[in-house]
Design a protein around this motif. Sequence first.
Motif, PDB file in Angstrom:
ATOM      1  N   LEU A  83       0.834  -1.193   0.000  1.00 37.08           N
ATOM      2  CA  LEU A  83       0.000   0.000   0.000  1.00 37.08           C
ATOM      3  C   LEU A  83       0.866   1.238   0.000  1.00 37.08           C
ATOM      4  O   LEU A  83       1.867   1.308   0.720  1.00 37.08           O
ATOM      5  N   ASP A  84       0.502   2.220  -0.799  1.00 36.80           N
ATOM      6  CA  ASP A  84       1.235   3.478  -0.791  1.00 36.80           C
ATOM      7  C   ASP A  84       0.636   4.417   0.252  1.00 36.80           C
ATOM      8  O   ASP A  84      -0.226   4.024   1.048  1.00 36.80           O
ATOM      9  N   GLU A  85       1.089   5.656   0.251  1.00 36.76           N
ATOM     10  CA  GLU A  85       0.659   6.606   1.277  1.00 36.76           C
ATOM     11  C   GLU A  85      -0.835   6.903   1.199  1.00 36.76           C
ATOM     12  O   GLU A  85      -1.455   7.288   2.183  1.00 36.76           O
ATOM     13  N   SER A  86      -1.438   6.684   0.035  1.00 38.71           N
ATOM     14  CA  SER A  86      -2.867   6.937  -0.145  1.00 38.71           C
ATOM     15  C   SER A  86      -3.699   5.666  -0.030  1.00 38.71           C
ATOM     16  O   SER A  86      -4.866   5.643  -0.413  1.00 38.71           O
ATOM     17  N   TYR A  87      -3.066   4.611   0.474  1.00 31.83           N
ATOM     18  CA  TYR A  87      -3.742   3.314   0.637  1.00 31.83           C
ATOM     19  C   TYR A  87      -4.206   2.727  -0.693  1.00 31.83           C
ATOM     20  O   TYR A  87      -5.173   1.982  -0.752  1.00 31.83           O
ATOM     21  N   GLU A  88      -3.476   3.056  -1.745  1.00 38.27           N
ATOM     22  CA  GLU A  88      -3.710   2.424  -3.032  1.00 38.27           C
ATOM     23  C   GLU A  88      -2.812   1.190  -3.115  1.00 38.27           C
ATOM     24  O   GLU A  88      -1.618   1.250  -2.809  1.00 38.27           O
ATOM     25  N   ALA A  89      -3.379   0.057  -3.535  1.00 35.75           N
ATOM     26  CA  ALA A  89      -2.610  -1.182  -3.645  1.00 35.75           C
ATOM     27  C   ALA A  89      -1.716  -1.131  -4.873  1.00 35.75           C
ATOM     28  O   ALA A  89      -2.197  -0.952  -5.991  1.00 35.75           O
ATOM     29  N   GLN A  90      -0.414  -1.295  -4.648  1.00 39.29           N
ATOM     30  CA  GLN A  90       0.555  -1.328  -5.746  1.00 39.29           C
ATOM     31  C   GLN A  90       1.092  -2.751  -5.870  1.00 39.29           C
ATOM     32  O   GLN A  90       1.478  -3.356  -4.879  1.00 39.29           O
ATOM     33  N   PRO A  91       1.101  -3.318  -7.085  1.00 36.28           N
ATOM     34  CA  PRO A  91       1.593  -4.693  -7.248  1.00 36.28           C
ATOM     35  C   PRO A  91       3.053  -4.820  -6.820  1.00 36.28           C
ATOM     36  O   PRO A  91       3.875  -3.954  -7.112  1.00 36.28           O
ATOM     37  N   GLN A  92       3.350  -5.891  -6.104  1.00 36.83           N
ATOM     38  CA  GLN A  92       4.730  -6.204  -5.763  1.00 36.83           C
ATOM     39  C   GLN A  92       5.082  -7.550  -6.374  1.00 36.83           C
ATOM     40  O   GLN A  92       5.773  -7.612  -7.386  1.00 36.83           O
ATOM     41  N   LEU A  93       4.582  -8.652  -5.823  1.00 36.13           N
ATOM     42  CA  LEU A  93       4.746  -9.946  -6.478  1.00 36.13           C
ATOM     43  C   LEU A  93       3.702 -10.147  -7.574  1.00 36.13           C
ATOM     44  O   LEU A  93       3.940 -10.851  -8.543  1.00 36.13           O
ATOM     45  N   ALA A  94       2.546  -9.537  -7.404  1.00 32.93           N
ATOM     46  CA  ALA A  94       1.468  -9.690  -8.388  1.00 32.93           C
ATOM     47  C   ALA A  94       1.801  -8.935  -9.670  1.00 32.93           C
ATOM     48  O   ALA A  94       2.461  -7.895  -9.642  1.00 32.93           O
ATOM     49  N   SER A  95       1.322  -9.467 -10.778  1.00 28.14           N
ATOM     50  CA  SER A  95       1.442  -8.742 -12.054  1.00 28.14           C
ATOM     51  C   SER A  95       0.091  -8.191 -12.494  1.00 28.14           C
ATOM     52  O   SER A  95       0.033  -7.208 -13.223  1.00 28.14           O
ATOM     53  N   SER A  96      -1.015  -8.821 -12.028  1.00 22.63           N
ATOM     54  CA  SER A  96      -2.352  -8.324 -12.345  1.00 22.63           C
ATOM     55  C   SER A  96      -3.370  -8.987 -11.424  1.00 22.63           C
ATOM     56  O   SER A  96      -3.057  -9.979 -10.744  1.00 22.63           O
ATOM     57  N   TYR A  97      -4.572  -8.438 -11.418  1.00 25.83           N
ATOM     58  CA  TYR A  97      -5.659  -9.048 -10.639  1.00 25.83           C
ATOM     59  C   TYR A  97      -6.978  -8.757 -11.346  1.00 25.83           C
ATOM     60  O   TYR A  97      -7.087  -7.822 -12.157  1.00 25.83           O
ATOM     61  N   ALA A  98      -7.990  -9.567 -11.026  1.00 26.17           N
ATOM     62  CA  ALA A  98      -9.314  -9.379 -11.630  1.00 26.17           C
ATOM     63  C   ALA A  98     -10.370  -9.983 -10.714  1.00 26.17           C
ATOM     64  O   ALA A  98     -10.122 -10.999 -10.046  1.00 26.17           O
ATOM     65  N   TYR A  99     -11.545  -9.347 -10.681  1.00 21.18           N
ATOM     66  CA  TYR A  99     -12.679  -9.888  -9.938  1.00 21.18           C
ATOM     67  C   TYR A  99     -13.560 -10.660 -10.922  1.00 21.18           C
ATOM     68  O   TYR A  99     -14.179 -10.072 -11.803  1.00 21.18           O
TER      69      TYR A  99
END
Length: 498
Positions: A83-99
């Motif tokens: 999570l960055d300072e604005s609580y936005e999720a930034q990929p680290q090990l992940a390359s993408s995600y989908a619901y």
Amino acid sequence: MMKKALAVLLAFCFTVLMLTACSRGAETEDSTTETTDAITQIQSDTASFKLSYTKADSLNPYQAETLNNQVLQSLVFESLFVLDESYEAQPQLASSYAYEDSKTLTVTIPSGMTFSNGEKMDADSIVYAFNRAKESPRWRRTLESVDSAVADSATVIRFQLAWANPLAHNLLTFAVASSETDDNGYPIGSGRYRFGEGDGSVYLEVNPQRTDFNPHFIKIPLINIASGESVENAINIGNISFAFRDMSEGTKNKMQCAKKAVNMNNLVYIGINCKSGITADENIRRAISLAIDRDTIAKSAYRGYARSATSVFNPASQLGKDTAIFSATADLTAARQAIASSGIAADELQVDILTSDSEGKSAAATLLKQQLEAAGFTVTINQESAAAYEKKVFAESFNLYIGEVKLTADMSLLPFYSRNGWTAAGIDLANSPSYTAYWGYTEGKNEIGKFVLDYSKEMPFIPVLYRQGMICYSKAMHGDMQGYENNYFANIEDWYYN
């Protein structure tokens, strides 16, 4: 003869040019060598930067209980997201995600990843880590809404959610550790550093698999420090170089170092008895919110290490910015108008504030009393021990109480809208429009605006502020210190000593 003379002259000039070029080449090489030596001298720092750890506690990310050892984890282990300072999720090990649907989240990771010992990391590694994290003291509550994880392939993990949650990926910040340990028994991750041991000491050293990471601190000694107070003393006298403090009890005054605030998701709020007394009237609840000067409480009771809650959600997040409905300062005129709308007589405007004996809550209660009295209330503070305070909250024996809850990174309001949560004490969930609208929002049945509108009318609890923590570090260190909650060493590769 003329041609011969010209040839001799050209040969002479060529020789001079060659000698000059050689001379410049030598100067450039010396200069480059000196520059390289200077850089190497900084990059080869193996002793200046020191961190604390607690020897009596585990360094395993799924067993560590002390803040000391948990802070180290972002250096040794990676997660699917940070999570960055604005609580936005930034990929680290992940390359993408989908619901895939409201309760199914798939995450893809790259192929070819390894742990620090060269062992392969794949989807099965993530599933193993998830199952361990879900049972751990640190991530058990965070992962409460994620039922299970399975590997659909070597690079795809499918997470099944307990309930619909459009921000569930924000929760996938658990450490990914190997199921194996190294030769010294230390846990293995894929982060920027790995654990090492030698000459009776424990340290961090650069992960040899991370060719993309070139820090100045290639080795970080770990100093055994057991208590939080000792950590503060250690950084004050220079025994360690860096620490994170959660500012739960006035740490700021004790720290003699460079400091930087770190956003946290700790909400300080006013719990309200919506079932009985004058606070059962929504106009009175609205009047209380209008009378609060959130900025004053943040600056005075929490020494400036807090952000006024201008939304139900963390004001540092985009969701908080998009749903801001509160003023950071008091509006006494509007508060008195709300009181008038309630029809409650002036001599009946009597409320008590239940608080524990913690420093922040006690100071907040005192300021709240002054602010409510300015609006026309008669206020009594009921300060109790932690045990007595908790008992009275559970029994709903209060008009108002000062509470604090750490919300999960998906900004879930489950503690307030769950029939099992003590944070929901005083809220009439059976007749709560905001309760229905909140769960409608998570399930995609209505927009967030519907919830915010119903909440602002009902006002079942009142957000006051979101507390902040503090990273503190040696004044002799250089670099733009970037650190966030659970990612305190975000840009450590840019930090250095002279």
